[in-house]
Design a protein around this motif. Structure first.
Motif, PDB file in Angstrom:
ATOM      1  N   GLN A  61     -24.965  13.364   0.381  1.00  0.00           N
ATOM      2  CA  GLN A  61     -23.658  12.695   0.268  1.00  0.00           C
ATOM      3  C   GLN A  61     -23.820  11.180   0.280  1.00  0.00           C
ATOM      4  O   GLN A  61     -24.884  10.669   0.611  1.00  0.00           O
ATOM      5  CB  GLN A  61     -22.740  13.148   1.415  1.00  0.00           C
ATOM      6  N   THR A  62     -22.741  10.478  -0.083  1.00  0.00           N
ATOM      7  CA  THR A  62     -22.799   9.012  -0.162  1.00  0.00           C
ATOM      8  C   THR A  62     -21.590   8.371   0.515  1.00  0.00           C
ATOM      9  O   THR A  62     -20.520   8.973   0.586  1.00  0.00           O
ATOM     10  CB  THR A  62     -22.776   8.550  -1.643  1.00  0.00           C
ATOM     11  N   GLY A  88     -12.782  14.519   2.695  1.00  0.00           N
ATOM     12  CA  GLY A  88     -14.147  14.008   2.510  1.00  0.00           C
ATOM     13  C   GLY A  88     -14.377  12.782   3.384  1.00  0.00           C
ATOM     14  O   GLY A  88     -14.462  11.658   2.887  1.00  0.00           O
ATOM     15  N   GLY A  90     -17.010  11.796   5.036  1.00  0.00           N
ATOM     16  CA  GLY A  90     -18.293  11.135   4.788  1.00  0.00           C
ATOM     17  C   GLY A  90     -18.739  10.318   5.987  1.00  0.00           C
ATOM     18  O   GLY A  90     -18.803  10.817   7.108  1.00  0.00           O
ATOM     19  N   SER A  91     -18.987   9.023   5.778  1.00  0.00           N
ATOM     20  CA  SER A  91     -19.451   8.143   6.861  1.00  0.00           C
ATOM     21  C   SER A  91     -18.334   7.791   7.836  1.00  0.00           C
ATOM     22  O   SER A  91     -18.598   7.381   8.972  1.00  0.00           O
ATOM     23  CB  SER A  91     -19.978   6.842   6.269  1.00  0.00           C
ATOM     24  N   VAL A 108     -10.547  15.527   6.705  1.00  0.00           N
ATOM     25  CA  VAL A 108     -11.263  16.811   6.671  1.00  0.00           C
ATOM     26  C   VAL A 108     -12.630  16.604   6.016  1.00  0.00           C
ATOM     27  O   VAL A 108     -12.719  16.035   4.925  1.00  0.00           O
ATOM     28  CB  VAL A 108     -10.477  17.887   5.871  1.00  0.00           C
ATOM     29  N   GLU A 109     -13.671  17.053   6.696  1.00  0.00           N
ATOM     30  CA  GLU A 109     -15.034  16.955   6.173  1.00  0.00           C
ATOM     31  C   GLU A 109     -15.672  18.344   6.226  1.00  0.00           C
ATOM     32  O   GLU A 109     -15.532  19.069   7.198  1.00  0.00           O
ATOM     33  CB  GLU A 109     -15.837  15.935   7.001  1.00  0.00           C
ATOM     34  N   ARG A 110     -16.415  18.672   5.180  1.00  0.00           N
ATOM     35  CA  ARG A 110     -17.038  19.995   5.061  1.00  0.00           C
ATOM     36  C   ARG A 110     -18.309  20.111   5.921  1.00  0.00           C
ATOM     37  O   ARG A 110     -18.649  21.181   6.382  1.00  0.00           O
ATOM     38  CB  ARG A 110     -17.378  20.161   3.569  1.00  0.00           C
ATOM     39  N   GLY A 135     -14.013  21.583   7.691  1.00  0.00           N
ATOM     40  CA  GLY A 135     -13.529  22.727   6.909  1.00  0.00           C
ATOM     41  C   GLY A 135     -13.446  22.388   5.441  1.00  0.00           C
ATOM     42  O   GLY A 135     -13.956  21.357   4.997  1.00  0.00           O
ATOM     43  N   ASP A 136     -12.785  23.285   4.707  1.00  0.00           N
ATOM     44  CA  ASP A 136     -12.634  23.121   3.268  1.00  0.00           C
ATOM     45  C   ASP A 136     -11.352  22.345   2.964  1.00  0.00           C
ATOM     46  O   ASP A 136     -10.265  22.925   2.924  1.00  0.00           O
ATOM     47  CB  ASP A 136     -12.613  24.504   2.599  1.00  0.00           C
ATOM     48  N   GLY A 137     -11.503  21.048   2.739  1.00  0.00           N
ATOM     49  CA  GLY A 137     -10.345  20.188   2.471  1.00  0.00           C
ATOM     50  C   GLY A 137      -9.736  20.381   1.094  1.00  0.00           C
ATOM     51  O   GLY A 137      -8.673  19.827   0.817  1.00  0.00           O
ATOM     52  N   SER A 153     -11.987  11.883  -1.656  1.00  0.00           N
ATOM     53  CA  SER A 153     -13.202  11.130  -2.017  1.00  0.00           C
ATOM     54  C   SER A 153     -14.281  12.021  -2.611  1.00  0.00           C
ATOM     55  O   SER A 153     -15.462  11.707  -2.492  1.00  0.00           O
ATOM     56  CB  SER A 153     -13.771  10.423  -0.787  1.00  0.00           C
ATOM     57  N   ILE A 209     -16.434  20.616  -2.854  1.00  0.00           N
ATOM     58  CA  ILE A 209     -16.939  21.993  -2.868  1.00  0.00           C
ATOM     59  C   ILE A 209     -16.015  22.861  -2.033  1.00  0.00           C
ATOM     60  O   ILE A 209     -15.877  22.644  -0.822  1.00  0.00           O
ATOM     61  CB  ILE A 209     -18.385  22.049  -2.319  1.00  0.00           C
TER      62      ILE A 209
END
Ligand code: SAM
Length: 222
Positions: A61-62, A88, A90-91, A108-110, A135-137, A153, A209
């Motif tokens: 990821q980025t 998403g 992420g950071s 929400v982050e996977r 979870g699945d956002g 994102s 995803i």
């Protein structure tokens, strides 16, 4: 030169670039000033924090490119009264900007490890107006809907219907939609039972995803 001096000078330079590109309004400029982007990089990479690049944060990821983040935020028109859904995390850098701009951020982050790290970093800086979910956002976060603003994102091949349903009347959603390689940023406004969709700049994001994004199986070789 000391690392802290280098970081300060490169933050000034990035600020000049974002201004020149007309990506600031008074709220966005203040949020950029306040959020220490270097806190969202690991210690070996801190000095890269204010380059105008996406950067590897592990797990494939980025952290998004600063100009893309501010293009999205400008289109989103977030105000202090707003409840925001971010897909998403992420950071956590964009989450921090949203904490500055809005009333409350649901993110929400996977990937569990990224969510944990982002949570620690945001707590360390002192933000209290956010909550991160694993979870699945692509299905949104029904529990706290509707949201005044939604920002995604990660890229999907079509606009996830659940996200449209979870957007408030008059709300705005910004998200990248297209193929796995390239997408276009869409700005979606919800007006009554209809949506007004405007195509914006070309962009390149990692895939969303999930159930209403790209299917996980696509990324596993048989
Ligand atoms: N804006 C973030 C930042 O400032 O660091 C960068 C986000 S990164 C480009 C996209 C993130 O979306 C990744 O962390 C990835 O794990 C996450 N992601 C992908 N599919 C997801 C899904 N279905 N639900 C939640 N997060 C997802």
């Amino acid at each position: 030169m000391r690392e802290e001096d280098f970081i300060r000078i490169s933050k000034d330079n990035l600020k000049k670039l974002l201004k020149k590109e007309n990506l600031f309004d008074e709220y966005l400029e203040r949020a950029f000033d306040k959020v220490p982007r270097e806190e969202f990089f690991d210690s070996r990479n801190r000095s890269n924090a204010y380059q105008n690049n996406a950067f590897d944060i592990g797990f494939g990821q980025t952290i998004s490119q600063p100009t893309m983040i501010f293009i999205m935020l400008k289109r989103l028109e977030v105000r202090k009264s707003h409840k925001v859904l971010e897909i998403g995390t992420g950071s956590g850098y964009l989450t921090a900007l949203l904490c500055e701009l809005s009333h409350f951020v649901y993110s929400v982050e996977r990937i569990q490890q990224l969510a944990t790290l982002a949570n620690q970093r945001l707590n360390k800086i002192g933000y209290t107006n956010f909550k991160i979910f694993v979870g699945d956002g692509s299905k949104g976060l029904y529990e706290y809907s509707p949201y005044d603003r939604i920002i995604v994102s990660a890229a999907s091949s079509k606009i996830p219907q659940s996200l449209v349903e979870q957007l408030s009347e008059g709300g705005i959603m910004v998200l990248p939609v297209g193929g796995l390689e390239f997408q276009r940023l869409l700005v979606v406004k919800k007006i009554g039972n209809t949506t007004n969709v405007k195509e914006d700049v070309a962009c390149r994001f990692v895939p969303l995803i999930g159930e209403e994004g790209f299917k996980d199986e696509m990324f596993h070789k048989s």
